[in-house]
Enzyme design. Structure first.
Site, mmCIF file in Angstrom:
data_model
loop_
_atom_site.group_PDB
_atom_site.id
_atom_site.type_symbol
_atom_site.label_atom_id
_atom_site.label_comp_id
_atom_site.label_asym_id
_atom_site.label_seq_id
_atom_site.Cartn_x
_atom_site.Cartn_y
_atom_site.Cartn_z
ATOM 1 N N TYR A 44 0.628 -1.028 0.097
ATOM 2 C CA TYR A 44 -0.047 -0.213 -0.170
ATOM 3 C C TYR A 44 0.940 1.153 0.097
ATOM 4 O O TYR A 44 0.549 2.170 -0.478
ATOM 5 C CB TYR A 44 -0.957 0.042 1.096
ATOM 6 C CG TYR A 44 -2.071 -0.971 0.700
ATOM 7 C CD1 TYR A 44 -3.339 -0.569 -0.178
ATOM 8 C CD2 TYR A 44 -2.294 -2.270 1.113
ATOM 9 C CE1 TYR A 44 -4.073 -1.352 -0.545
ATOM 10 C CE2 TYR A 44 -3.276 -3.213 0.803
ATOM 11 C CZ TYR A 44 -4.140 -2.528 -0.040
ATOM 12 O OH TYR A 44 -5.244 -3.613 -0.503
ATOM 13 N N ARG A 62 1.322 1.927 -3.668
ATOM 14 C CA ARG A 62 0.087 2.432 -4.201
ATOM 15 C C ARG A 62 -0.052 4.127 -3.893
ATOM 16 O O ARG A 62 -0.530 4.775 -4.575
ATOM 17 C CB ARG A 62 -0.997 1.574 -4.167
ATOM 18 C CG ARG A 62 -0.747 0.313 -4.595
ATOM 19 C CD ARG A 62 -1.907 -0.472 -4.586
ATOM 20 N NE ARG A 62 -2.920 0.076 -5.336
ATOM 21 C CZ ARG A 62 -4.264 -0.486 -5.166
ATOM 22 N NH1 ARG A 62 -4.654 -1.287 -4.330
ATOM 23 N NH2 ARG A 62 -5.191 0.325 -5.968
ATOM 24 N N ASN A 101 -12.792 3.270 -6.611
ATOM 25 C CA ASN A 101 -11.536 3.449 -6.675
ATOM 26 C C ASN A 101 -11.091 3.973 -5.280
ATOM 27 O O ASN A 101 -11.676 4.752 -4.479
ATOM 28 C CB ASN A 101 -11.280 4.516 -7.875
ATOM 29 C CG ASN A 101 -11.440 4.023 -8.897
ATOM 30 O OD1 ASN A 101 -11.728 2.807 -9.146
ATOM 31 N ND2 ASN A 101 -11.635 4.828 -10.037
ATOM 32 N N ASP A 123 -8.050 5.782 -5.171
ATOM 33 C CA ASP A 123 -7.449 6.847 -5.485
ATOM 34 C C ASP A 123 -7.944 8.218 -5.107
ATOM 35 O O ASP A 123 -9.218 8.126 -4.685
ATOM 36 C CB ASP A 123 -7.039 6.839 -6.895
ATOM 37 C CG ASP A 123 -8.055 7.040 -7.738
ATOM 38 O OD1 ASP A 123 -8.528 8.004 -7.683
ATOM 39 O OD2 ASP A 123 -8.149 6.146 -8.914
ATOM 40 N N HIS A 166 -15.099 1.448 -1.521
ATOM 41 C CA HIS A 166 -13.986 0.659 -1.046
ATOM 42 C C HIS A 166 -12.900 1.224 -0.271
ATOM 43 O O HIS A 166 -11.826 0.686 -0.338
ATOM 44 C CB HIS A 166 -13.500 0.000 -2.428
ATOM 45 C CG HIS A 166 -14.571 -1.055 -3.085
ATOM 46 N ND1 HIS A 166 -14.266 -1.548 -4.197
ATOM 47 C CD2 HIS A 166 -15.643 -1.543 -2.388
ATOM 48 C CE1 HIS A 166 -15.283 -2.341 -4.571
ATOM 49 N NE2 HIS A 166 -16.216 -2.239 -3.794
ATOM 50 N N CYS A 188 -7.192 3.041 12.879
ATOM 51 C CA CYS A 188 -6.663 2.250 13.849
ATOM 52 C C CYS A 188 -7.696 1.123 13.984
ATOM 53 O O CYS A 188 -8.872 1.302 14.233
ATOM 54 C CB CYS A 188 -6.693 3.190 15.160
ATOM 55 S SG CYS A 188 -6.134 2.127 16.303
ATOM 56 N N CYS A 229 -8.956 1.359 18.176
ATOM 57 C CA CYS A 229 -9.829 2.513 18.465
ATOM 58 C C CYS A 229 -10.588 3.012 17.606
ATOM 59 O O CYS A 229 -11.504 3.946 17.934
ATOM 60 C CB CYS A 229 -9.167 3.480 19.596
ATOM 61 S SG CYS A 229 -8.097 4.834 18.469
ATOM 62 N N CYS A 272 -0.855 4.872 16.009
ATOM 63 C CA CYS A 272 -2.073 5.856 16.284
ATOM 64 C C CYS A 272 -1.805 6.839 17.174
ATOM 65 O O CYS A 272 -1.571 6.599 18.498
ATOM 66 C CB CYS A 272 -3.089 4.719 16.919
ATOM 67 S SG CYS A 272 -4.739 5.672 17.492
ATOM 68 N N ASN A 297 -20.321 3.397 -20.056
ATOM 69 C CA ASN A 297 -18.971 3.770 -20.490
ATOM 70 C C ASN A 297 -17.977 2.541 -19.906
ATOM 71 O O ASN A 297 -17.696 2.477 -19.000
ATOM 72 C CB ASN A 297 -18.345 4.939 -20.303
ATOM 73 C CG ASN A 297 -16.964 5.229 -20.735
ATOM 74 O OD1 ASN A 297 -16.110 5.793 -20.039
ATOM 75 N ND2 ASN A 297 -16.678 4.616 -22.190
#
Ligand code: OAD
Length: 246
Positions: free
Chosen positions: A62, A65, A101, A103, A117, A125, A128, A146, A210
């Site tokens: 991640y 990304r 998405n 992003d 998503h 966290c 908590c 955290c 589309n």
């Protein structure tokens, strides 16, 4: 008479976007060539089990990304949807942009999307439930603790496989009264999002789709426009706005 021309139906627009809307900005789709999972199996990086078994591997995936967001820009499809949203706001027309998405290109184009998503830019966290916007540049493998409960690492605020999509009650309420629905750049394979087109159709909405190829959930009554979102979506937005004014 089409329901959107019926003076008893207040217009309500719902737009659903998928990876295809960001493809023209240079972000890979999930199922196309080039596979987003970058050599990992999905279950290695996008499940709660993976996070518990090997948080370093999942976090590094991640981090890559999150870093890639700084290298891309919104494209004319994102801009056209932001224009649609702004026009609806000015005319007091109900509008909802739902994106699968993770992003932040819709936001950067000026939209206020509902991320079903989750978002790469958000961390959460697991102890908590503290959530924060965080795109800080971290050393490889460096976790964010955290700030509230001192738990040693925040997780990506992303819906992983086996977890429930976010904001579903709100989305379903809007789908039930949708008069116009646009599905952009999504393969129609992943539920519940893949069911939104059918739900909007059932509500009597005019449905536009589309994509580069026919999505799985396409119906003959949908207005299907094949082609790149950056080219097609600005035209669809003009068409929709003309229909609202008619
Ligand atoms: P997919 O990769 O499944 O599908 C991308 C769709 O975009 C396909 O229909 C392509 O034809 C189309 N497409 C590609 N390039 C395009 C372009 N330039 N212009 C227009 N359309 C284009 O991506 P999604 O449908 O978004 O979920 O995938 C849905 C979910 O599956 C994702 O949100 C993700 C994944 O598992 C989670 O991670 C929870």
């Amino acid at each position: 008479m089409h329901p959107c021309h019926d003076r008893y139906h207040t217009p309500s627009i719902v737009v659903l976007t998928g990876a295809g809307v960001s493809a023209d900005s240079g972000l890979a789709t999930f199922r196309g060539a080039g596979g987003l999972w970058e050599g990992h199996r999905v279950e290695q990086v996008a499940t709660p089990e993976a996070w518990h078994a090997d948080p370093e591997l999942v976090w590094r995936f991640y981090q890559l990304r999150r870093g890639a967001l700084g290298e891309v820009e919104p494209n004319p499809a994102h801009a056209a949807l932001a224009r649609l949203e702004a026009t609806c706001a000015r005319q007091d027309i109900e509008f909802l942009l739902v994106t699968q998405n993770v992003d932040d290109l819709h936001e950067r184009a000026g939209s206020d999307p509902t991320h079903m998503h989750g978002e790469l830019a958000m961390l959460r966290c697991e102890r908590c439930a503290h959530r924060e916007h965080n795109l800080s540049d971290l050393a490889p493998g460096q976790f964010v603790p955290c700030p509230h409960c001192n738990h040693d690492r925040l997780r990506p605020d992303i819906v992983w496989f086996g977890e429930l999509p976010m904001h579903m009650d709100h989305i379903e309420r809007r789908l039930r009264r949708a008069t116009h629905f646009l599905s952009i750049g999504t393969s129609g394979l992943v539920y519940p999002a893949a069911g939104f087109l059918t739900a909007a159709r059932a509500a009597g909405a005019h449905t536009w789709v589309n994509s580069l190829d026919e999505p799985d959930n396409l119906h003959p009554s949908d207005d299907f426009h094949v082609g790149r979102a950056a080219v097609v979506v600005p035209r669809l937005v003009d068409e929709l706005l003309a229909e609202l004014e008619a």
